[in-house]
Design a protein around this motif. Structure first.
Motif, PDB file in Angstrom:
ATOM      1  N   PHE A  66       3.412  13.716  -3.469  1.00  0.00           N
ATOM      2  CA  PHE A  66       2.524  14.839  -3.145  1.00  0.00           C
ATOM      3  C   PHE A  66       1.081  14.417  -2.917  1.00  0.00           C
ATOM      4  CE2 PHE A  66       1.852  14.227  -7.600  1.00  0.00           C
ATOM      5  CZ  PHE A  66       0.589  14.695  -7.893  1.00  0.00           C
ATOM      6  N   ASP A  67       0.622  13.383  -3.609  1.00  0.00           N
ATOM      7  CA  ASP A  67      -0.787  13.012  -3.597  1.00  0.00           C
ATOM      8  C   ASP A  67      -1.014  11.893  -2.592  1.00  0.00           C
ATOM      9  OD1 ASP A  67      -3.391  12.360  -4.052  1.00  0.00           O
ATOM     10  OD2 ASP A  67      -3.145  11.770  -6.154  1.00  0.00           O
ATOM     11  N   ARG A  68      -1.515  12.261  -1.422  1.00  0.00           N
ATOM     12  CA  ARG A  68      -1.726  11.267  -0.371  1.00  0.00           C
ATOM     13  C   ARG A  68      -2.804  10.265  -0.742  1.00  0.00           C
ATOM     14  NH1 ARG A  68       1.885  11.064   4.151  1.00  0.00           N
ATOM     15  NH2 ARG A  68       3.165  12.913   3.818  1.00  0.00           N
ATOM     16  N   GLY A  69      -3.589  10.577  -1.733  1.00  0.00           N
ATOM     17  CA  GLY A  69      -4.611   9.641  -2.179  1.00  0.00           C
ATOM     18  C   GLY A  69      -4.117   8.655  -3.219  1.00  0.00           C
ATOM     19  N   ALA A  70      -2.857   8.777  -3.618  1.00  0.00           N
ATOM     20  CA  ALA A  70      -2.295   7.864  -4.616  1.00  0.00           C
ATOM     21  C   ALA A  70      -2.133   6.475  -4.019  1.00  0.00           C
ATOM     22  CB  ALA A  70      -0.961   8.404  -5.119  1.00  0.00           C
ATOM     23  N   ASP A  71      -1.930   5.507  -4.884  1.00  0.00           N
ATOM     24  CA  ASP A  71      -1.780   4.109  -4.491  1.00  0.00           C
ATOM     25  C   ASP A  71      -0.610   3.952  -3.522  1.00  0.00           C
ATOM     26  OD1 ASP A  71      -1.366   1.386  -4.317  1.00  0.00           O
ATOM     27  OD2 ASP A  71      -1.749   1.004  -6.441  1.00  0.00           O
ATOM     28  N   HIS A  72      -0.893   3.527  -2.306  1.00  0.00           N
ATOM     29  CA  HIS A  72       0.151   3.411  -1.286  1.00  0.00           C
ATOM     30  C   HIS A  72       1.093   2.252  -1.563  1.00  0.00           C
ATOM     31  CE1 HIS A  72      -1.042   6.278   2.076  1.00  0.00           C
ATOM     32  NE2 HIS A  72      -1.843   6.557   1.065  1.00  0.00           N
ATOM     33  N   GLU A  87       2.304   1.798  -4.581  1.00  0.00           N
ATOM     34  CA  GLU A  87       3.169   2.299  -5.644  1.00  0.00           C
ATOM     35  C   GLU A  87       4.003   3.510  -5.235  1.00  0.00           C
ATOM     36  OE1 GLU A  87       3.834   1.270  -8.652  1.00  0.00           O
ATOM     37  OE2 GLU A  87       2.365  -0.325  -8.970  1.00  0.00           O
ATOM     38  N   HIS A  88       3.600   4.198  -4.193  1.00  0.00           N
ATOM     39  CA  HIS A  88       4.274   5.445  -3.827  1.00  0.00           C
ATOM     40  C   HIS A  88       4.638   5.474  -2.346  1.00  0.00           C
ATOM     41  CE1 HIS A  88       3.806   7.477  -7.647  1.00  0.00           C
ATOM     42  NE2 HIS A  88       2.558   7.099  -7.688  1.00  0.00           N
ATOM     43  N   GLY A  89       5.679   6.251  -2.053  1.00  0.00           N
ATOM     44  CA  GLY A  89       6.069   6.503  -0.681  1.00  0.00           C
ATOM     45  C   GLY A  89       5.679   7.910  -0.284  1.00  0.00           C
ATOM     46  N   PHE A  90       5.452   8.121   0.997  1.00  0.00           N
ATOM     47  CA  PHE A  90       4.960   9.419   1.466  1.00  0.00           C
ATOM     48  C   PHE A  90       5.798   9.987   2.614  1.00  0.00           C
ATOM     49  CE2 PHE A  90       1.574   6.916  -0.336  1.00  0.00           C
ATOM     50  CZ  PHE A  90       1.018   7.770  -1.271  1.00  0.00           C
ATOM     51  N   GLU A  91       6.835   9.257   2.998  1.00  0.00           N
ATOM     52  CA  GLU A  91       7.679   9.708   4.111  1.00  0.00           C
ATOM     53  C   GLU A  91       9.153   9.762   3.725  1.00  0.00           C
ATOM     54  OE1 GLU A  91       6.111  10.747   6.685  1.00  0.00           O
ATOM     55  OE2 GLU A  91       4.144   9.907   6.133  1.00  0.00           O
ATOM     56  N   GLY A  92       9.463   9.629   2.459  1.00  0.00           N
ATOM     57  CA  GLY A  92      10.854   9.584   2.033  1.00  0.00           C
ATOM     58  C   GLY A  92      11.521  10.948   1.985  1.00  0.00           C
ATOM     59  N   PRO A  93      12.823  10.979   1.738  1.00  0.00           N
ATOM     60  CA  PRO A  93      13.572  12.244   1.760  1.00  0.00           C
ATOM     61  C   PRO A  93      13.299  13.160   0.563  1.00  0.00           C
ATOM     62  CG  PRO A  93      15.021  10.352   2.104  1.00  0.00           C
ATOM     63  CD  PRO A  93      13.716   9.831   1.625  1.00  0.00           C
ATOM     64  N   VAL A  94      12.951  12.590  -0.604  1.00  0.00           N
ATOM     65  CA  VAL A  94      12.812  13.399  -1.813  1.00  0.00           C
ATOM     66  C   VAL A  94      11.345  13.759  -2.014  1.00  0.00           C
ATOM     67  CG1 VAL A  94      13.244  13.557  -4.286  1.00  0.00           C
ATOM     68  CG2 VAL A  94      14.775  12.189  -2.835  1.00  0.00           C
ATOM     69  N   ARG A  95      11.052  15.030  -1.979  1.00  0.00           N
ATOM     70  CA  ARG A  95       9.673  15.495  -2.141  1.00  0.00           C
ATOM     71  C   ARG A  95       9.343  15.594  -3.617  1.00  0.00           C
ATOM     72  NH1 ARG A  95      10.898  20.668   1.291  1.00  0.00           N
ATOM     73  NH2 ARG A  95      12.824  20.262   0.150  1.00  0.00           N
ATOM     74  N   VAL A  96       8.316  14.868  -4.014  1.00  0.00           N
ATOM     75  CA  VAL A  96       7.944  14.766  -5.430  1.00  0.00           C
ATOM     76  C   VAL A  96       6.561  15.366  -5.610  1.00  0.00           C
ATOM     77  CG1 VAL A  96       7.515  13.181  -7.346  1.00  0.00           C
ATOM     78  CG2 VAL A  96       9.322  12.660  -5.680  1.00  0.00           C
ATOM     79  N   SER A 146      -3.313   8.551 -15.888  1.00  0.00           N
ATOM     80  CA  SER A 146      -3.597   9.332 -14.676  1.00  0.00           C
ATOM     81  C   SER A 146      -2.745   8.921 -13.480  1.00  0.00           C
ATOM     82  CB  SER A 146      -5.078   9.180 -14.298  1.00  0.00           C
ATOM     83  OG  SER A 146      -5.377   7.816 -14.024  1.00  0.00           O
ATOM     84  N   SER A 147      -1.846   7.966 -13.677  1.00  0.00           N
ATOM     85  CA  SER A 147      -1.034   7.468 -12.552  1.00  0.00           C
ATOM     86  C   SER A 147       0.453   7.597 -12.860  1.00  0.00           C
ATOM     87  CB  SER A 147      -1.385   6.000 -12.264  1.00  0.00           C
ATOM     88  OG  SER A 147      -2.738   5.856 -11.953  1.00  0.00           O
ATOM     89  N   PRO A 148       0.959   8.833 -12.909  1.00  0.00           N
ATOM     90  CA  PRO A 148       2.388   8.986 -13.190  1.00  0.00           C
ATOM     91  C   PRO A 148       3.243   8.432 -12.061  1.00  0.00           C
ATOM     92  CG  PRO A 148       1.453  11.072 -12.465  1.00  0.00           C
ATOM     93  CD  PRO A 148       0.307  10.114 -12.611  1.00  0.00           C
ATOM     94  N   GLY A 149       4.453   8.013 -12.407  1.00  0.00           N
ATOM     95  CA  GLY A 149       5.363   7.547 -11.387  1.00  0.00           C
ATOM     96  C   GLY A 149       5.101   6.140 -10.916  1.00  0.00           C
ATOM     97  N   THR A 150       4.363   5.351 -11.689  1.00  0.00           N
ATOM     98  CA  THR A 150       4.159   3.943 -11.365  1.00  0.00           C
ATOM     99  C   THR A 150       4.838   3.114 -12.439  1.00  0.00           C
ATOM    100  OG1 THR A 150       2.083   3.768 -12.601  1.00  0.00           O
ATOM    101  CG2 THR A 150       1.945   4.536 -10.329  1.00  0.00           C
ATOM    102  N   GLY A 151       4.608   1.831 -12.434  1.00  0.00           N
ATOM    103  CA  GLY A 151       5.279   0.966 -13.392  1.00  0.00           C
ATOM    104  C   GLY A 151       4.701   0.991 -14.782  1.00  0.00           C
ATOM    105  N   ARG A 152       3.634   1.739 -14.986  1.00  0.00           N
ATOM    106  CA  ARG A 152       3.048   1.846 -16.323  1.00  0.00           C
ATOM    107  C   ARG A 152       3.250   3.288 -16.787  1.00  0.00           C
ATOM    108  NH1 ARG A 152      -1.803   3.447 -18.481  1.00  0.00           N
ATOM    109  NH2 ARG A 152      -2.619   3.986 -16.418  1.00  0.00           N
TER     110      ARG A 152
END
Length: 550
Positions: free
Chosen positions: A134-140, A142-151, A182-188
């Motif tokens: 959801f957050d386009r400003g998140a670390d690119h 660590e995150h995907g922005f074009e995948g099938p599952v909307r998070v 402040s960085s959910p969904g990453t490796g920490r």
């Protein structure tokens, strides 16, 4: 009548089966792919789409509702392990949580099997490939922005979805020493992180919705009896259904039936412990003694807490909380992933070493690895919501207890025999008691929540728990009321049953792609991990067969 032939036959139309089928077809449209699902297609069932009937799906005809054997460490109670009995599997009935494990979990996996593809860095491209964050400003990275599952996160999705206790609960955890992450969904994953979910506009995203099955031959209501293994090279060549239908495979059979059904299917196919197969009159094809071993499952203590002055409108069920947005997803703001002090862990691990010797799981001592998670729900599960109660879930993230899955019959329609062996180790007991005490402290022992939460509501005949309750009192409560958290894994473990390319050892053209292959416990809720695992599996399968492409 000729036996229908397909390039790939995928047994199990749950999360991983849908992903693998979809990706294979997308990458090579010429492939004939058959997806077999024992449950129904529930896509037209309104109860699977929206939040209000969410909890009613548990125990419904869309739930396998597996029963364990009586569990000796939980007062000989029989536990129910919920699993989706429908196309989409667990994604059709789950609560939509989205969390990765900590990087240390995946790195332990890679070290265990000697293949860095299963470490955090190896899986990261597939985590990113699966999600649309959801957050386009998140670390690119660590995150995907074009995948099938909307998070998305609870707070980001809808300004009207603001739960009144959001800030007090966060502040309570910070008050007792947890750090804000402040960085959910990453490796920490340690600390207080915002709960991430896959609900969109109040509707569920099942795997078959996120990953298109266009062009895939999909048969529901298809209970598989066994995989046929033929020839001197012991090659998986066909799949036989319980009703006698038979389908042949030109390339591979892929088992994606989940951590409870996949080992059962392997055994019914003659792949497993020799003594078990002999007991049920099943011809031994490949002796694989670890099939069904190493069952890992999350285990949790659920508690109710009574609110002070609930007429202020603090929890769902209150007449003051009526905005529809409040029930358009799982009613949680934060996941709190806690590390456990070495002063608690080391004595517990030492006791387990005295019992288990060299087989003791010492991975809990890896620095920085969170071991217990707490969620605070703004509604009780399994009872009417009137705005007076909230519920907590305190869950082992990396349980060290190990159970088994076996067969009770040679019949494919008989349920698997499940001994989850919950709460068996001293380490699990120490970790869950620590986590439950921390939950009580946050709710009852902080200035942030003292004006909101009055007391724990205990089960009949048991004392209420407080931060000052003894370890013995917490232990008694866990044994009496602790429950399965429905995340089984590990029963066809990589390195023991399958290799690091998920090929069943001793059999050609047979793979397993589901939670069965996890050799170690992965913290967090499994959905995000399994999407990444299935994405990487599809890539491995495609590369292995690339020379056969037209």
């Amino acid at each position: 009548m000729a036996t229908p032939e397909f390039d790939y036959i995928i047994v199990g139309g749950g999360l991983t089966g849908c992903v693998v089928a979809s990706r294979l077809k997308q990458r090579n449209p010429s492939l004939d792919i058959l997806l077999l699902e024992a449950g129904v297609d529930a896509s037209n069932n309104p109860d699977v789409k929206t939040y209000p009937p969410l909890f009613s799906l548990l125990g419904s005809d869309l739930d396998w509702a597996y029963a364990t054997t009586a569990q000796p460490h939980t007062a000989d109670r029989v536990h129910t392990v919920h699993a989706g009995k429908a196309l989409g599997g667990g994604t059709t009935i789950n609560f939509g949580g989205w969390s990765r494990g900590d990087s240390t979990d995946y790195d332990l996996w890679a070290e265990t099997v000697g293949d860095q593809r299963w470490g955090y860095e190896g899986l990261l491209p597939y985590f990113c490939r699966s999600e649309s964050f959801f957050d386009r400003g998140a670390d690119h990275r660590e995150h995907g922005f074009e995948g099938p599952v909307r998070v998305t996160s609870v707070s980001a999705r809808d300004p009207d979805r603001q739960y009144p206790l959001r800030e007090p609960i966060r502040d309570a955890w910070l008050e007792i020493g947890e750090q804000f992450n402040s960085s959910p969904g990453t490796g920490r994953s340690s600390g207080v992180v915002e709960f991430l979910e896959t609900w969109q506009g109040g509707e569920r995203q099942a795997a078959y919705q996120a990953y298109s099955l266009d062009g895939v031959h999909c048969i529901t209501g298809a209970t598989v009896h066994k995989v046929e293994v033929t020839g001197p090279e012991r090659t998986a060549s066909a799949v036989l259904l319980a009703d006698g239908r038979r389908f042949a495979s030109r390339r591979e059979v892929i088992l994606a039936a989940g951590a409870l059904r996949t080992p059962q299917l392997l055994m019914l196919s003659g792949i497993g412990p020799a003594e078990v197969l002999a007991e049920h009159g099943i011809a031994l094809i490949v002796e694989s003694p670890e099939v069904g071993k190493n069952l890992i499952d999350h285990f949790a203590l659920y508690q109710l807490y009574k609110l002070r002055e609930p007429d202020r409108g603090l929890a769902l069920g209150s007449p003051k909380l009526t905005h529809p947005a409040l029930t358009q997803g799982f009613p949680v703001d934060w996941a709190v992933n806690q590390q456990v002090p070495k002063t608690i862990l080391e004595p517990a691990v030492q006791k387990d070493k005295e019992r288990f010797g060299p087989n003791t799981d010492e991975s809990v001592l890896i620095p920085g690895r969170p071991l217990v998670e707490t969620l605070i729900l703004y509604t009780p599960i399994g009872m009417p919501a009137d705005g007076t109660l909230i519920m907590t879930s305190t869950m082992l993230l990396s349980a060290t207890s190990r159970g088994t899955v076996s067969i009770s019959s040679a019949s494919p329609t008989a349920p698997p025999e499940i001994n989850s062996n919950y709460y068996d180790t001293e380490t699990d007991r120490a970790v869950l008691i620590y986590g439950a005490r921390r939950t009580a402290r946050a709710l009852l022992g902080t200035s942030a929540l003292k004006e909101y939460v009055e007391a724990e509501v205990p089960p009949p005949g048991m004392p209420a728990l407080t931060p000052n309750s003894s370890d013995k009192e917490f232990d008694a409560r866990i044994r009496a009321t602790g429950m399965a958290h429905h995340h089984p894994a590990g029963t066809a473990a990589m390195g023991k049953v399958v290799d690091s390319e998920m090929r069943v050892m001793g059999v050609e053209n047979l793979r397993v792609v589901d939670a069965s292959v996890l050799p170690v416990g992965i913290g967090g809720h499994p959905q995000a991990t399994l999407y990444a695992v299935a994405e990487q599996a599809a890539e491995i399968i495609l590369q292995a067969n690339m020379d056969e492409w037209p």
